[in-house]
Scaffold this motif. Sequence first.
Motif, mmCIF file in Angstrom:
data_model
loop_
_atom_site.group_PDB
_atom_site.id
_atom_site.type_symbol
_atom_site.label_atom_id
_atom_site.label_comp_id
_atom_site.label_asym_id
_atom_site.label_seq_id
_atom_site.Cartn_x
_atom_site.Cartn_y
_atom_site.Cartn_z
ATOM 1 N N GLN A 101 -11.992 59.752 25.425
ATOM 2 C CA GLN A 101 -12.520 59.435 26.747
ATOM 3 C C GLN A 101 -12.665 57.938 26.866
ATOM 4 O O GLN A 101 -13.004 57.262 25.891
ATOM 5 C CB GLN A 101 -13.908 60.064 26.938
ATOM 6 N N LEU A 118 -3.553 53.453 33.376
ATOM 7 C CA LEU A 118 -3.120 54.849 33.398
ATOM 8 C C LEU A 118 -1.606 54.948 33.366
ATOM 9 O O LEU A 118 -1.037 55.805 32.688
ATOM 10 C CB LEU A 118 -3.676 55.560 34.637
ATOM 11 N N ALA A 170 -0.565 54.581 29.928
ATOM 12 C CA ALA A 170 -0.837 55.793 29.153
ATOM 13 C C ALA A 170 0.246 56.837 29.399
ATOM 14 O O ALA A 170 0.760 57.448 28.460
ATOM 15 C CB ALA A 170 -2.203 56.354 29.528
ATOM 16 N N HIS A 171 0.636 56.997 30.664
ATOM 17 C CA HIS A 171 1.696 57.966 30.965
ATOM 18 C C HIS A 171 2.992 57.561 30.312
ATOM 19 O O HIS A 171 3.723 58.391 29.777
ATOM 20 C CB HIS A 171 1.871 58.110 32.488
ATOM 21 N N GLU A 179 -1.374 62.448 28.334
ATOM 22 C CA GLU A 179 -1.875 63.102 29.539
ATOM 23 C C GLU A 179 -3.184 62.419 29.911
ATOM 24 O O GLU A 179 -3.944 62.014 29.026
ATOM 25 C CB GLU A 179 -2.217 64.562 29.249
ATOM 26 N N THR A 180 -3.477 62.352 31.189
ATOM 27 C CA THR A 180 -4.755 61.750 31.582
ATOM 28 C C THR A 180 -5.441 62.623 32.615
ATOM 29 O O THR A 180 -4.829 63.492 33.239
ATOM 30 C CB THR A 180 -4.562 60.355 32.201
ATOM 31 N N ARG A 197 -9.392 62.492 35.212
ATOM 32 C CA ARG A 197 -10.402 61.552 35.707
ATOM 33 C C ARG A 197 -11.647 62.331 36.108
ATOM 34 O O ARG A 197 -11.559 63.443 36.644
ATOM 35 C CB ARG A 197 -9.839 60.811 36.912
ATOM 36 N N TYR A 200 -12.450 58.563 32.089
ATOM 37 C CA TYR A 200 -11.032 58.906 32.071
ATOM 38 C C TYR A 200 -10.746 59.709 30.815
ATOM 39 O O TYR A 200 -11.266 59.393 29.736
ATOM 40 C CB TYR A 200 -10.180 57.638 32.131
ATOM 41 N N PHE A 219 -8.026 61.359 28.067
ATOM 42 C CA PHE A 219 -6.693 61.151 27.490
ATOM 43 C C PHE A 219 -6.423 62.222 26.458
ATOM 44 O O PHE A 219 -7.321 62.588 25.697
ATOM 45 C CB PHE A 219 -6.598 59.785 26.820
#
Lengths: 828, 242
Positions: A60, A74, A77-78, A83-84, A86, A211, A213
Amino acid sequence: MAAASKLMSVRRDWRERDVRVVLAALIIAVATVATIALFAGQLQRTLVSSASSFLAADRQLEAENGREIPGEWLTEAHARGLETGRMVEFSTMVFGADNFQLVSVKAVSNEYPLRGEIEVQRQSEGPRTLVGAGPGRGEVWINPRLLRLLDLTIGESLEVGNRNLKVTGLLIREPDGGFRLSALAPRVMMHADDVPSTGVIQEGSRVEYVYLFAGSETALDDYYRWLQPQLEPSQEWEGVRDGDTFSRSLERAERFLLLGGSLAVLLAAVAVAVASRQYALSQRDTVALLKTLGVRSNGIGRLYLRRLALWGIAGAVAGLFVAVPLFWGLTRMLSELLERPVELYLDPMALAPALLTAVVSLFAFAYPPIRRLRNVPAMRVLRSQPGETGREAIPDILVAIVAVFGLVWLYAGELGLVLALLGGLLLLLGVLALFGWLLVSGLRRVRGGGNAWRLALVGLYRHRRASMSQIAVFAMTLMLAATLVLVRTSLLDDWQAQLPDDAPNHFLINISPDSVESVASFWSERGHDLDQLYPMVRGRLTELNGLPVKEAVSKDERINALNRELNLTWMSSLPADNEIVEGAWFTPGQDRGVSVEAELAGRLGLAIGDRLTFTIGSQKVTESVTSIRTVQWDSMKPNFYMAFPPGGGLTDMPATWITSFYLPEEGKPGLNEFSRQFPTISVLEIDHIIARIQQIVQQVTQAIEAILALILAAALVVMAAVVSATLRDRQREGALLRTLGGQQSLLVRSTMLEFVLLGGFAGLLGVTAAEAAVWALQFGMFDGNFGWHWQVVLPIPVISAVVLALFGRWQLGPVLSVSPMLLLRRLE
Amino acid sequence: MNQMTDFSSDQSQPMLRVDNLSHRVSLETDTLTILQGVNLEINRGESVAIVGRSGSGKTTLLGLLAGLDTPSEGTVELDGAVISHLSEDERARLRARRVGFVFQSFQLLPAMTALENVMLPLELAGIDAPEKRARDLLERVGLGERLNHTPRQLSGGEQQRVAIARAFASEPSVLFADEPTGNLDNRTGQAVSDLLMALNREQGTTLVMVTHDEQLAARCGRQFTIESGVLTEPAAVREMAD
Ligand SMILES: Nc1ncnc2c1ncn2[C@@H]1O[C@H](COP(=O)(O)OP(=O)(O)OP(=O)(O)O)[C@@H](O)[C@H]1O
Ligand SMILES: [Mg+2]
């Protein structure tokens, strides 16, 4: 050379008993180590994913500053395959039919939860179901208590800011029903996309963006490495491992698996070592024969190396064939325990230690005696010189032991573990040497007779070399098994102690000073006593010895405690589960100083006398450190990094009070009344969290027990291998004793007695060494308190004595049933 | 000494009486007859030699006479007791008190020293001061210097002498010896033969031995020949023919 090769054909090999024992030991070694390594990997993954659900993700990112994180974080991250999700968390007033209530809202995006599931109830009397996504747009799920507080029913609507949202379910449990003090009021869960239209969040509102992850560990780590330099102090990256609540339990379970695996490596090595050494010794005559046939030393060496390599391969392949189905079975068992499918995870790297163990112990123990024979003239091999003691083998064996412990190190990566086990082993060998000396000098005087006791003692003395090495192996095996039993017991005890059935499962927070007494009497009237009440002041640690704390502490230390407000308290007496490690607790009447939690003190590099400055609201308080204490973070009680003395630096600061208590299920309705009577006090219900932790502990316990059983089985096999290594000699001796007029009953009794003595003594020795090893391990690995565990381990010598006696009796079977003549002919 | 079963010997009875003894072993496919219709009577204090080709059944016969095995057919009466009527424990007791055996392949315990090997039957029979007696015996067979060596450290002949010393140890009334001089050079063989004969003479020990050594066989009171499991006494046959 051709003749020699013929002499060594594999088919012939198999017919030799010693070879079969070596191969069996190899197979068992590879199978146990591989199974445990595979299963440990599987369990770890399963547990981590189980634990990840506590975060609803693998990681997190919390932003406490009320601002969202930059969009490119984000995107990055993608791009890295993560995966994310919120979440937005805030407190607000909501309105039901006629009532209103302060609630804590969690607004979640479509992806929530990335890990774990939400438990909801769609109708007031309906079943509870587990679902993989939060409420849709325009819907809310609310805490059942809130439903009653607001006099709502499912299907009616709830007013959140400017919006009317339809209540479509009761929120029974959220996976990350975290242990966060911001989540105080009853929970309302809604969709994140509905948040802007409510108009609740405005400039300056207290909002937390979280967020989520999820992805592979390496991707997560890489991403964090990329992210870290850009993080602001109020943004916190959190993983399961950093959490306080139960990551420690998890860590211990992992260490237990590690220990189990290491012990499996050692046991396997012992098994292969015993078998292959036995084999090597039995090859003396063959080597001599080969030499008389004219095979040269080098040729013999090559021949045996080739042979050992062949077995190594055969044993490893067969071992893996055993390990994989075993692993599959265990995983099936695990998934039944967890009541959910477990994805099979077969890590090829987990097989490496198994193969290495087998090969190292095979060559390290079997080859040296053969290599030594290579250089000996044929005649000397056939008739060993007087005075040969076996001492010449000691350097080889030492080298082999170092190699095997090196393997354990490689496997566990913990020098402490290796040293603890090695220490236990050395102690064991020391005592054994002493015992050997006593045996030689004490039993020399005993002369046998028709008496089984004397015959048994004489037997021990006459076979002192074999007896000693058997005791050494038994004791070592039992030591390893006992170590595991002990660690398991103390692990379970610790967990039990942390989470007893009446562990506090509700927190009362934000109690104003003048309502402290009425709150306590509210609950005691209902038969529930509150635990200790603590004052709580929120403040930041800002300076250390007059320097801003961020400068005073080295950059690479990431200290969460510095990024957020700390809960400060004052108290007169030290909580029972805290322990002073440095300095002294406040004396009565003392009003200066502060006591700091040990781990934080360590990371900040604090020493007694350092001056700490806290910023509380707009005021500053400076106190010097007077004591450092340990805290049981997983005790489910209020815990504090910083404690001041009563009347000390926190006096006159705005304080509220906090407490915890145990409320059984049937006391739950009292909470409604409580909330009405004390609307400003927050109730934190953690009974679900506790239940889940207990569930996980139970799962881990089961897994540990499965592995323990596997290891104990391996230990038994090792002992059986050792005993049967001397089977022939013992049978021949039994047969001969019979021809010389020994009666069967005498033979039986003396053999059983001999084994009872052997097993009992080896058991005692092993248990003592295990206690020593556990003492060392608990210091280094499990940070538990050491106590003797005689009641746990004392059965071990008894069991080993009885089992060995029965085994001895069983081995004697053929000696008793057949005529001596036939027996001698067979054993020729 | 604890006299459990009464084996007190009736001096007028023969030491050994074998009546129509046959011995068969069943193999995987058929049965092998090793001994057939053996009749034999040996008196106390006699010395007897059995000769025959390899594989003719000598060791098997000796084992049956000593009660180490029970015959398929017929009876063996050792010192008045019918061996096949005794329980295994009674046979063991009989062996402990009355029987000495020198095995063809020595059968010494590799983990024990020469001294300990010789002490073993003494300890089993509960005889006092076993060590002194064992030491004396080993000195008598010329191994006084090798008391604490294990069989692996001894030569074949030396091992054989340890085996003989062990057989003598419990002062048996009958001694069975399976090729007692088989591994010995002439001189040592002679010494061992002397020893055996002396024992037979001095203590009245009945001596039954298998031997290829014609000289030794000649020193025995009677000689038997065994061929394909059939025992004959050539001297007696000759007497009858005369
Ligand atoms: N238990 C058994 N199973 C199979 N065959 C057996 C058994 N006992 C004896 N024999 C066989 O019976 C025959 C006689 O054996 P025994 O040992 O009595 O011979 P021997 O006359 O002592 O020979 P040697 O002079 O070579 O020692 C041999 O062919 C042997 O293989
Ligand atoms: Mg023979």
